[in-house]
Structure formats: structure tokens, C-alpha cells
Write a protein that holds these residues in place. Structure first.
Motif, PDB file in Angstrom:
ATOM      1  N   ASN A   1       0.840  -1.200   0.000  1.00 15.08           N
ATOM      2  CA  ASN A   1       0.000   0.000   0.000  1.00 15.08           C
ATOM      3  C   ASN A   1       0.869   1.242   0.000  1.00 15.08           C
ATOM      4  OD1 ASN A   1      -2.346  -1.513   0.047  1.00 15.08           O
ATOM      5  ND2 ASN A   1      -2.219  -1.752   2.285  1.00 15.08           N
ATOM      6  N   GLY A   2       0.321   2.301  -0.484  1.00 14.89           N
ATOM      7  CA  GLY A   2       1.069   3.558  -0.510  1.00 14.89           C
ATOM      8  C   GLY A   2       0.764   4.271  -1.801  1.00 14.89           C
ATOM      9  N   ALA A   3       1.464   5.370  -1.990  1.00 17.12           N
ATOM     10  CA  ALA A   3       1.201   6.185  -3.178  1.00 17.12           C
ATOM     11  C   ALA A   3       1.457   5.368  -4.442  1.00 17.12           C
ATOM     12  CB  ALA A   3       2.095   7.419  -3.153  1.00 17.12           C
ATOM     13  N   GLY A   4       0.525   5.370  -5.356  1.00 22.34           N
ATOM     14  CA  GLY A   4       0.684   4.675  -6.635  1.00 22.34           C
ATOM     15  C   GLY A   4       0.940   3.195  -6.476  1.00 22.34           C
ATOM     16  N   ALA A   5       0.140   2.534  -5.607  1.00 30.50           N
ATOM     17  CA  ALA A   5       0.359   1.115  -5.313  1.00 30.50           C
ATOM     18  C   ALA A   5       0.484   0.305  -6.599  1.00 30.50           C
ATOM     19  CB  ALA A   5      -0.792   0.592  -4.465  1.00 30.50           C
ATOM     20  N   ARG A   6       1.575  -0.431  -6.689  1.00 28.77           N
ATOM     21  CA  ARG A   6       1.862  -1.207  -7.887  1.00 28.77           C
ATOM     22  C   ARG A   6       2.139  -2.638  -7.419  1.00 28.77           C
ATOM     23  NH1 ARG A   6       6.473  -2.758 -10.639  1.00 28.77           N
ATOM     24  NH2 ARG A   6       7.763  -2.049  -8.926  1.00 28.77           N
ATOM     25  N   ALA A   7       1.719  -3.605  -8.226  1.00 31.34           N
ATOM     26  CA  ALA A   7       1.962  -5.000  -7.849  1.00 31.34           C
ATOM     27  C   ALA A   7       3.446  -5.310  -7.960  1.00 31.34           C
ATOM     28  CB  ALA A   7       1.159  -5.929  -8.752  1.00 31.34           C
ATOM     29  N   VAL A   8       4.073  -5.672  -6.832  1.00 30.96           N
ATOM     30  CA  VAL A   8       5.488  -6.065  -6.852  1.00 30.96           C
ATOM     31  C   VAL A   8       5.599  -7.462  -7.461  1.00 30.96           C
ATOM     32  CG1 VAL A   8       7.531  -6.464  -5.445  1.00 30.96           C
ATOM     33  CG2 VAL A   8       5.925  -4.662  -4.825  1.00 30.96           C
ATOM     34  N   LEU A   9       4.583  -8.303  -7.135  1.00 26.11           N
ATOM     35  CA  LEU A   9       4.460  -9.603  -7.796  1.00 26.11           C
ATOM     36  C   LEU A   9       3.055  -9.678  -8.382  1.00 26.11           C
ATOM     37  CD1 LEU A   9       6.112 -12.177  -5.373  1.00 26.11           C
ATOM     38  CD2 LEU A   9       7.002 -11.381  -7.568  1.00 26.11           C
ATOM     39  N   ASP A  10       2.982 -10.195  -9.600  1.00 25.76           N
ATOM     40  CA  ASP A  10       1.719 -10.151 -10.314  1.00 25.76           C
ATOM     41  C   ASP A  10       1.336 -11.556 -10.806  1.00 25.76           C
ATOM     42  OD1 ASP A  10      -0.464  -9.377 -11.729  1.00 25.76           O
ATOM     43  OD2 ASP A  10       0.618  -8.199 -13.238  1.00 25.76           O
ATOM     44  N   GLN A  11       0.518 -12.257 -10.004  1.00 31.73           N
ATOM     45  CA  GLN A  11       0.001 -13.564 -10.411  1.00 31.73           C
ATOM     46  C   GLN A  11       1.100 -14.544 -10.816  1.00 31.73           C
ATOM     47  OE1 GLN A  11      -3.641 -13.915 -12.289  1.00 31.73           O
ATOM     48  NE2 GLN A  11      -4.417 -12.519 -10.749  1.00 31.73           N
TER      49      GLN A  11
ATOM     50  N   VAL B   1      17.055 -21.691 -13.623  1.00 30.93           N
ATOM     51  CA  VAL B   1      17.129 -20.234 -13.470  1.00 30.93           C
ATOM     52  C   VAL B   1      15.771 -19.638 -13.815  1.00 30.93           C
ATOM     53  CG1 VAL B   1      18.233 -18.109 -14.265  1.00 30.93           C
ATOM     54  CG2 VAL B   1      19.583 -20.198 -14.063  1.00 30.93           C
ATOM     55  N   VAL B   2      15.153 -19.004 -12.830  1.00 28.09           N
ATOM     56  CA  VAL B   2      13.870 -18.339 -13.040  1.00 28.09           C
ATOM     57  C   VAL B   2      14.142 -16.834 -13.069  1.00 28.09           C
ATOM     58  CG1 VAL B   2      11.587 -17.876 -12.064  1.00 28.09           C
ATOM     59  CG2 VAL B   2      12.582 -20.178 -11.887  1.00 28.09           C
ATOM     60  N   THR B   3      13.729 -16.173 -14.140  1.00 31.12           N
ATOM     61  CA  THR B   3      13.974 -14.738 -14.252  1.00 31.12           C
ATOM     62  C   THR B   3      12.669 -13.967 -14.108  1.00 31.12           C
ATOM     63  OG1 THR B   3      15.788 -15.231 -15.767  1.00 31.12           O
ATOM     64  CG2 THR B   3      15.045 -12.947 -15.675  1.00 31.12           C
ATOM     65  N   LEU B   4      12.672 -13.032 -13.194  1.00 34.35           N
ATOM     66  CA  LEU B   4      11.503 -12.169 -12.990  1.00 34.35           C
ATOM     67  C   LEU B   4      11.757 -10.807 -13.624  1.00 34.35           C
ATOM     68  CD1 LEU B   4      10.685 -12.632  -9.184  1.00 34.35           C
ATOM     69  CD2 LEU B   4       9.456 -13.637 -11.097  1.00 34.35           C
ATOM     70  N   ILE B   5      10.724 -10.281 -14.268  1.00 36.13           N
ATOM     71  CA  ILE B   5      10.786  -8.888 -14.730  1.00 36.13           C
ATOM     72  C   ILE B   5       9.438  -8.255 -14.422  1.00 36.13           C
ATOM     73  CG2 ILE B   5      10.910  -7.378 -16.765  1.00 36.13           C
ATOM     74  CD1 ILE B   5      13.008  -9.169 -17.928  1.00 36.13           C
ATOM     75  N   ASP B   6       9.478  -7.108 -13.776  1.00 40.61           N
ATOM     76  CA  ASP B   6       8.258  -6.388 -13.407  1.00 40.61           C
ATOM     77  C   ASP B   6       7.241  -7.284 -12.691  1.00 40.61           C
ATOM     78  OD1 ASP B   6       9.352  -4.169 -14.578  1.00 40.61           O
ATOM     79  OD2 ASP B   6       8.326  -4.450 -16.501  1.00 40.61           O
ATOM     80  N   GLY B   7       7.733  -8.114 -11.785  1.00 33.69           N
ATOM     81  CA  GLY B   7       6.823  -8.905 -10.958  1.00 33.69           C
ATOM     82  C   GLY B   7       6.219 -10.119 -11.634  1.00 33.69           C
ATOM     83  N   ARG B   8       6.688 -10.433 -12.821  1.00 30.37           N
ATOM     84  CA  ARG B   8       6.188 -11.613 -13.530  1.00 30.37           C
ATOM     85  C   ARG B   8       7.344 -12.523 -13.924  1.00 30.37           C
ATOM     86  NH1 ARG B   8       1.272  -9.922 -17.499  1.00 30.37           N
ATOM     87  NH2 ARG B   8       0.033  -8.847 -15.934  1.00 30.37           N
ATOM     88  N   ILE B   9       7.035 -13.808 -14.132  1.00 35.80           N
ATOM     89  CA  ILE B   9       8.080 -14.725 -14.578  1.00 35.80           C
ATOM     90  C   ILE B   9       8.316 -14.481 -16.067  1.00 35.80           C
ATOM     91  CG2 ILE B   9       8.703 -17.126 -14.983  1.00 35.80           C
ATOM     92  CD1 ILE B   9       7.325 -17.821 -12.383  1.00 35.80           C
ATOM     93  N   HIS B  10       9.520 -14.027 -16.362  1.00 34.84           N
ATOM     94  CA  HIS B  10       9.889 -13.708 -17.738  1.00 34.84           C
ATOM     95  C   HIS B  10      10.445 -14.955 -18.418  1.00 34.84           C
ATOM     96  CE1 HIS B  10      11.701 -11.610 -21.097  1.00 34.84           C
ATOM     97  NE2 HIS B  10      12.896 -12.051 -20.759  1.00 34.84           N
ATOM     98  N   ASP B  11      11.135 -15.778 -17.642  1.00 32.55           N
ATOM     99  CA  ASP B  11      11.753 -16.968 -18.223  1.00 32.55           C
ATOM    100  C   ASP B  11      12.011 -17.983 -17.115  1.00 32.55           C
ATOM    101  OD1 ASP B  11      13.031 -18.526 -20.253  1.00 32.55           O
ATOM    102  OD2 ASP B  11      14.957 -17.949 -19.396  1.00 32.55           O
ATOM    103  N   ASP B  12      11.926 -19.253 -17.472  1.00 30.88           N
ATOM    104  CA  ASP B  12      12.157 -20.344 -16.528  1.00 30.88           C
ATOM    105  C   ASP B  12      12.942 -21.418 -17.283  1.00 30.88           C
ATOM    106  OD1 ASP B  12      12.083 -22.361 -14.694  1.00 30.88           O
ATOM    107  OD2 ASP B  12       9.909 -22.395 -14.450  1.00 30.88           O
ATOM    108  N   THR B  13      14.248 -21.492 -17.039  1.00 27.43           N
ATOM    109  CA  THR B  13      15.112 -22.384 -17.811  1.00 27.43           C
ATOM    110  C   THR B  13      15.742 -23.442 -16.907  1.00 27.43           C
ATOM    111  OG1 THR B  13      15.671 -20.598 -19.347  1.00 27.43           O
ATOM    112  CG2 THR B  13      17.146 -22.484 -19.314  1.00 27.43           C
ATOM    113  N   ARG B  14      15.592 -24.705 -17.320  1.00 25.01           N
ATOM    114  CA  ARG B  14      16.294 -25.789 -16.616  1.00 25.01           C
ATOM    115  C   ARG B  14      17.587 -26.068 -17.348  1.00 25.01           C
ATOM    116  NH1 ARG B  14      12.834 -28.370 -12.909  1.00 25.01           N
ATOM    117  NH2 ARG B  14      10.718 -27.571 -13.188  1.00 25.01           N
ATOM    118  N   LEU B  15      18.661 -26.178 -16.596  1.00 27.46           N
ATOM    119  CA  LEU B  15      19.981 -26.319 -17.204  1.00 27.46           C
ATOM    120  C   LEU B  15      20.484 -27.748 -17.087  1.00 27.46           C
ATOM    121  CD1 LEU B  15      21.494 -23.100 -15.611  1.00 27.46           C
ATOM    122  CD2 LEU B  15      20.710 -23.360 -17.970  1.00 27.46           C
ATOM    123  N   ASP B  16      21.160 -28.169 -18.152  1.00 25.07           N
ATOM    124  CA  ASP B  16      21.773 -29.492 -18.185  1.00 25.07           C
ATOM    125  C   ASP B  16      23.198 -29.366 -17.657  1.00 25.07           C
ATOM    126  OD1 ASP B  16      22.868 -31.892 -18.771  1.00 25.07           O
ATOM    127  OD2 ASP B  16      22.364 -31.881 -20.907  1.00 25.07           O
ATOM    128  N   GLY B  17      23.526 -30.098 -16.612  1.00 24.33           N
ATOM    129  CA  GLY B  17      24.844 -29.963 -15.986  1.00 24.33           C
ATOM    130  C   GLY B  17      25.883 -30.932 -16.519  1.00 24.33           C
TER     131      GLY B  17
END
Lengths: 176, 247
Positions: free
Chosen positions: B15-25, B213-229
Motif C-alpha cells: 500500500n502507498g502512493a501509486g500502489a503497484r503489484a510487486v508480484l503479479d500472479q 534459473v527463473v527470471t523475474l521482470i516487473d513482478g512476472r516470470i519472464h523466463d524459466d530455464t532448466r539447465l543441463d549440468g
């Protein structure tokens, strides 16, 4: 990378015949090179013609001639080693061309392309880290540096792909 | 592998001025035994995500389940017990108590958990030995280097033998070498089968140690990559091109 100076560098250590040059080169670069024995022979002949190398022993019947550096060859190698690399940066990877064209072609799905490319780079970082670790475990610190260079380049590629994604997104936001 | 952490359409708005979702669904499943790195630029919501999994913060919407326990259904007391028993948390700035010795810091979660003092002490000393800092047991945090302090924090996070280790930029305050050593320790835990979720902005560290590696951008999952070791062939990774002089 110049095969000419690669050969001069190896011959500066000790005289070698063509096949030994090939195997030394393979070992030096940790199995990450692309040159055939024919190229090595041709280059050695040119170097001999230009007076940079000479046979270390008289030519034998089997044609296996060990070559050594001449004074001129030593000088040429020293000059080359002292010069910084200043040629144009080579952007040879196909992804650059794909991205440039995807942005122009009407149905080029740029965000999906960027996403797929991102995954390739993430996996590449993992693979290079594995190779770096393996090189470190066998004490090949020179190869560790080679892989560290590749890691840094890949990290930069990844940042660039992310910057492209950000620019694409911003472009779409403006369209709204 | 069974799912250990399950986020279902999780949102967080402050909550606060211009409340924005830090995480979005955000929906995300993490299996037991996985080492997952959470990446993303500043403000992308990665630390918030970690705090929600830890039950330090509560979501504005959606559900967070850890080990089958729906965190939203737990009151504060039970949530605190859950955290002590099931989670270890490693912070960027170590968060050690300066007036307690290394050993006393490590023992705190065990004491709160009600572990028998003798057992807790034995476990703490074993952890300090494993982390190569047993000789520092009676020192105070202020006298330790950053890498040593983070080792103490890792020992503290592990004292109650949690199934899940959460780490928020664990190398962020360390020099490169100490950071690598700390990450080696954490990935060793991953290899032993412990589940690790680590927030980092360092993609080289993330890909080197994590299997996902899960990459978040603007509170959403932008990419989810499983790596072969698996170990790759050198020539498929680095191709040194040899040009022949055309003279």
C-alpha cells in the motif's frame, strides 16, 4: 586467429614437424580449434619461402622435416606478440543477423526469438562453467582463462538480448 | 521428485502512493532437491518472492504452499514455528547478533526450536567444522571477515536441519573469492539433496551452481530455464577459428 603466428609461437619453443605442430596446437587450445594438417603443411611452406622458418635437419626420405625459427622468424613473432589486437570486432554470430531481420520481417516474432536465444546463452554459461572447472581440475590455467573469456562474452550476449527485449517492450508500450 | 514449494497465482501489492503489484500472479512449482536461482533486475520482485516463500511476508492474493503446508492458513505463532523447523534463511548482510559469539549465534534457532542443549551444541560444532570455521566458535562477528560471517550465517540456517534453504544475494556483500567459496558450500548442500532457492543478480554464479534459473521482470516470470549440468565437448562451446594467410 592467425595460423602463421601460432606455428611461429610453437616453433619458438622447439623444432617440430608438421604433424607435431598439429597435435601441439590441439593441446594448446584444449580441443577447440578448426584447422587441418593440409593447412599446416601449406603454411609451413610459405613460412620457409619467406625465410621465417628453416629445416632443422636435412630433408629425409619420409618427408618429415622438423622446422625451426630463423632470426627473421623470431623477430616477426616478437613484433606480433607486442602488438595489441586492433582489427574490427567480428559480429559473426547468426543471431545478430536474425535479430536485425526479425525486426524488419512482418511475421518475425522477435520476443519469442529473444526468449529462445536467452535460454541458449544460459545453458552456454553453464557448459562453459563446467569446462572451466574441468580445466582448473587438471591444472590448465591457460585454458581456464580461455573459458573465462568465453563466459564474459556470453554474459555480454545475454545482457544484449535482454536489452533487445527491453527495447522491444518499450516500443510496444509506445504503440499503445 | 515431489513438489516442495508451490506458488499459485501469487500477487503482492504494497500500500502507498501509486500502489503497484510487486508480484503479479506468479505461479511456480519447485521440486524437493532442486537448486533454483531467482534472477531479475532491481525491483523485479525477487526478494519479495523469497520472503513470501519464507513466510516472512504474506501475499495480497494467491497461495503459497511449502511442504504441503498452506502458509496462508497458519497464524503468526505457527508460521514462526514452521519457519524455524522447515526453513533456513541466509541474508546478504549476514544478520548476525554482534553481542553473541559465533557458536551462540548458530545456536539461537535450535534454542527457539527447543532442541536439547547438548544435541544442539554437538550439531553446531559439527556444522562449524564442516564449514571450516570451528576455530572461530568463541569469536564475535565483528572480528570476522565477510566470508567467515556468511559461513556462520549458513551454519545458523542449517542448525535445525531444514528441508529448504533460502538465500537472498548471499554473495552480494563478499569479494569474488569469498563469494565463490560461499556458493560452493551452498551448492554442496544442493548436491546433498537439500532444496535451495537463491536470489542473485549474478548470472554467471546462477548458471554455474543452479540447475534452474527463473527470471523475474516487473513482478512476472519472464523466463524459466532448466539447465543441463552434463560435461559438454569443448569444440561445441569454444571454437577458435584459425585463418590461413592468403599470400
Amino acid at each position: 586467429m592467425s595460423l602463421k603466428f601460432g606455428i611461429l609461437g610453437l616453433l619458438a619453443e622447439q623444432p617440430l614437424h608438421a604433424y607435431a605442430v598439429k597435435t601441439r596446437f590441439q593441446d594448446l587450445l584444449g580441443g577447440s580449434w578448426e584447422v587441418n594438417i593440409g593447412q599446416v603443411y601449406t603454411t609451413l611452406q610459405r613460412l620457409e619461402r619467406d625465410g621465417l622458418v628453416e629445416p632443422a635437419e636435412p630433408r629425409g626420405d619420409r618427408g618429415r622435416i622438423p622446422y625451426r625459427l630463423t632470426q627473421v622468424g623470431h623477430k616477426a613473432l616478437e613484433t606480433w606478440l607486442a602488438e595489441p589486437e586492433s582489427g574490427p570486432q567480428q559480429l559473426r554470430e547468426e543471431i545478430y543477423l536474425k535479430l536485425l531481420l526479425a525486426a524488419r520481417v512482418a511475421n518475425g516474432d522477435l520476443p519469442a526469438l529473444l526468449s529462445r536465444q536467452r535460454r541458449v546463452y544460459l545453458q552456454r554459461l553453464k557448459d562453459l562453467a563446467v569446462l572451466e572447472e574441468e580445466a582448473r581440475s587438471i591444472g590448465r590455467n591457460d585454458l581456464v582463462l580461455l573459458y573465462q573469456g568465453a563466459l564474459l562474452h556470453t554474459e555480454a550476449d545475454l545482457k544484449w538480448v535482454d536489452a533487445c527485449a527491453e527495447a522491444t517492450k518499450t516500443g510496444k508500450d509506445k504503440e499503445r | 521428485m515431489t513438489t516442495l514449494v508451490e506458488l499459485t497465482e501469487v500477487s503482492k501489492t504494497y500500500n502507498g502512493a501509486g500502489a503497484r503489484a510487486v508480484l503479479d500472479q506468479v505461479s511456480l512449482d519447485i521440486d524437493g532437491g532442486e537448486f533454483t536461482a531467482i534472477m531479475g533486475p532491481s525491483g523485479s520482485g525477487k526478494s519479495t518472492l523469497l520472503n513470501l516463500i519464507a513466510g516472512i511476508d504474506r501475499p495480497s492474493g494467491g497461495r503459497v504452499t511449502v511442504g504441503g503446508e498452506d502458509l496462508g492458513r497458519l497464524n503468526e505463532g505457527r508460521l514462526a514455528r514452521f519457519r524455524r523447523a522447515r526453513l533456513g534463511f541466509v541474508f546478504q548482510f549476514f544478520n548476525l547478533l554482534g553481542n553473541l559469539t559465533v557458536l551462540e549465534n548458530v545456536l539461537i534457532p535450535a534454542q527457539l526450536h527447543g532442541t536439547r542443549p547438548a544435541l544442539a551444541r554437538a550439531r553446531a560444532m559439527q556444522l562449524l567444522t564442516d564449514l571450516d570455521i570451528a576455530d572461530l566458535a568463541n569469536r564475535y562477528p565483528a572480528h570476522l571477515a565477510g566470508g567467515q560471517q556468511q559461513r556462520v550465517a549458513i551454519a545458523r540456517a542449517l542448525i535445525n536441519e531444514p528441508a529448504l534453504l533460502l538465500a537472498d544475494e548471499p554473495t552480494g556483500a563478499l569479494d569474488t573469492r569469498s563469494g565463490e567459496q560461499v556458493l560452493e558450500l551452498i551448492s554442496g548442500l544442493g548436491r546433498e539433496g537439500r532444496t535451495v532457492i537463491m536470489v542473485t543478480h549474478d548470472v554467471k554464479l546462477a548458471t554455474r551452481h543452479a540447475g534452474r534459473v527463473v527470471t523475474l521482470i516487473d513482478g512476472r516470470i519472464h523466463d524459466d530455464t532448466r539447465l543441463d549440468g552434463a560435461s559438454p565437448l569443448p569444440e561445441t562451446m569454444v571454437k577458435v577459428r584459425i585463418d590461413q594467410e592468403q599470400k
